[in-house]
Each structure stands twice: as C-alpha cells, then as structure tokens.
Design an enzyme around this catalytic site. Structure first.
Site, PDB file in Angstrom:
ATOM      1  N   GLU A  41       0.826  -1.210   0.000  1.00 35.06           N
ATOM      2  CA  GLU A  41       0.000   0.000   0.000  1.00 35.06           C
ATOM      3  C   GLU A  41       0.860   1.260   0.000  1.00 35.06           C
ATOM      4  O   GLU A  41       0.527   2.248  -0.655  1.00 35.06           O
ATOM      5  CB  GLU A  41      -0.953  -0.009   1.192  1.00 35.06           C
ATOM      6  N   TYR A 124      -6.787   5.926   4.098  1.00 33.66           N
ATOM      7  CA  TYR A 124      -6.934   4.867   3.095  1.00 33.66           C
ATOM      8  C   TYR A 124      -6.076   3.655   3.450  1.00 33.66           C
ATOM      9  O   TYR A 124      -6.557   2.513   3.447  1.00 33.66           O
ATOM     10  CB  TYR A 124      -6.561   5.369   1.693  1.00 33.66           C
ATOM     11  N   ASP A 142     -10.332   4.515  -2.823  1.00 33.10           N
ATOM     12  CA  ASP A 142      -9.222   5.114  -3.549  1.00 33.10           C
ATOM     13  C   ASP A 142      -9.758   5.859  -4.764  1.00 33.10           C
ATOM     14  O   ASP A 142     -10.983   5.993  -4.944  1.00 33.10           O
ATOM     15  CB  ASP A 142      -8.185   4.055  -3.942  1.00 33.10           C
TER      16      ASP A 142
END
Length: 297
Positions: A41, A124, A142
């Site tokens: 990520e 996120y 996203d």
C-alpha cells in the site's frame, strides 16, 4: 447514502466480475502477510502496479518482517526504494517498521486507529490493511473507487475533489454486511476502476454494470463540476532536480560532493531548492565537509 434499486444490483455484479476477471496480484494471494500488504500500500501510492510488483518482491525478500527493516539504517530503505518516486514514503515505511517492532511486538496492528498512529499511514492505507490483511469490514476508498461510484451511482463522468466523509459514506452505502463479501467488493470496485472504468478511455462495452450505470444511462455527459488541482509537469520541475540528486545519493556509498551535485543540473537556484528540500525532509544529510549522504540513523 440510500442505496437505490439499480445500485443493489451493482454490488453483486461487480464482485462476480472481479472473481472471474481480477488480476493475479501478489497482495491478493492466499498467505500474503499483513506486513506485505502494508508495504504494497505504501508503494502503490501514486505508482503504477507494474512498477511496484518487482520492487515489492525484492523488498519482502530482503525484509520479510517489520523487524528486519527496522534493523537497518533508514538510508537503506531509501536506496532500495530506487525509482518508485516520492522517496519520503521509504522513510515513513522505515519509521513505521520501527514503531511496529517497538510498540506491537513486530506484528502489524489490525485496528484502524492503531494503524493510523503509524508514521506515513493515512485513512486509506489504515482501512486497506484492516480490510485486506485482516478481513475487517471497512469501506476502502481510492481514486478508482471514487470514479466508479461517481459514474455508476452519481451519473457524473468524474468524481468531485476528494472529501473524506462524503467518500466514505458513499462507499459505506454500497458495502455488503458480510465481512468476506465486503472485502471482496472493496477489491472488486477498485479493480473495475483500474482496468475498465478508467479515467480517460472507459471500456463501457466490457463493463459488467453498463446497463445499470447512471452515467451511461444519462448519455455519458461531460463533467462540468469542480476539479482537484492538476500537478505541474515533471520535466524541468524542482521534482525532477530532487530526483536527480536522490539518484546520485543512492548510486554511491560515499558522500556526494557539492561539485558533483552542481554538475547534475544547470540552474543553481533549482539545485539549491532541491537540496534544501531533501535535507528538510530527512532524505539527505550533510556529512561534515565531504558532502551529502542518505540518512544513516
């Protein structure tokens, strides 16, 4: 957000499409670790998947746990980051590895608040790790998610500029109650936005929700709402000069001299700004009178 009748059909259709067509990506495979998910990520922020995968595999082979990364100087993380861009992410990931090692016994936390307390982890990323690594039910939003929702539910060609509360509420209204289905849908809607419902040339003919898409049914009107600021071009920018200096620092294990930096770019003012920014960000450190190195503490 109240889910309309067409939207109720969107969720199973998108998830079924994903299960049949989703790309085979490392972080989607059984047994992929929470640490691997966190690293992926960090790397995927503003970097395409095809550039991330080889670097991710190298990184996890070298540092398979947070403790492994925490044990080396932060400059090694920056060096291994190579050309992924935005190298502060490497420093933040190293700091997060230290925090995981010292605060959480080397185990990536699964609670969103605990994840948010780690350096470099935003809303996120925290939700993505909690949902994808641990299977918790959280809306994960996203850019691709926002675009699919804007088109399929909102009838707009593009989403409005990001707004945390609005975006999370929009995704929450679609998220299945079942934890495993929620995790699948989080991944599915991102995938749809990444490979079919793309920003510039959406492949509406291949879309599993074409008949229920509010934007298509409205005639695919052009977007005339507010837009987020567009980043300035890279060529000739201070970002390019920073990148040149960083490449020089990564390429050597000795201090890079002022004379060597002077030779990287003709504009002295840009060179000074780039170097000052790198020093302020902790990506470069002064090494006495000899020059500059990557951070080593």
């Amino acid at each position: 957000m109240t889910v309309t009748a067409p939207a109720e059909r969107l969720v199973p259709a998108i998830t079924a499409w994903f299960r049949a067509n989703g790309r085979d990506l490392p972080w989607r495979r059984d047994g992929f670790t929470a640490w691997g998910t966190l690293v992926s990520e960090f790397m995927l922020q503003q970097t395409p998947v095809n550039r991330v995968i080889p670097r991710l595999e190298e990184w996890l082979e070298r540092w398979p746990t947070p403790a492994d990364l925490a044990a080396v100087p932060p400059g090694e993380a920056v060096r291994a980051w190579a050309s992924l861009g935005y190298p502060r992410r490497a420093l933040w990931l190293h700091a997060a590895a230290v925090e995981i090692t010292t605060r959480h016994d080397g185990i990536v936390p699964e609670d969103v608040d605990a994840l948010l307390a780690l350096t470099g982890v935003g809303d996120y990323t925290a939700r993505a790790v909690a949902a994808f690594a641990y299977g918790h039910r959280h809306p994960v939003v996203d850019t691709n998610t926002r675009r699919v929702i804007a088109r399929a539910v909102g009838g707009q060609a593009e989403p409005a500029p990001p707004a945390r509360t609005r975006d999370i509420e929009a995704m929450s209204g679609l998220l299945p109650a079942d934890r495993s289905e929620a995790a699948a849908f989080n991944a599915a809607i991102m995938e749809l936005g990444a490979v079919v419902c793309t920003a510039r040339k959406p492949r509406c003919d291949a879309c599993p929700i074409r008949t229920d898409c509010a934007w298509v049914n409205a005639g695919s009107p052009a977007y005339d709402g507010p837009r987020k600021a567009v980043q300035k071009r890279f060529e000739g920018s201070d970002r390019q000069v920073r990148g040149l200096v960083m490449a020089e620092l990564r390429a050597t294990h000795r201090p890079v001299t002022d004379a060597e930096i002077d030779g990287l770019w003709p504009d002295a003012a840009q060179r000074r700004r780039a170097l000052a920014g790198l020093l302020a960000d902790g990506l470069a450190v002064r090494h006495g009178l000899d020059g500059y190195t990557l951070p080593h503490e």
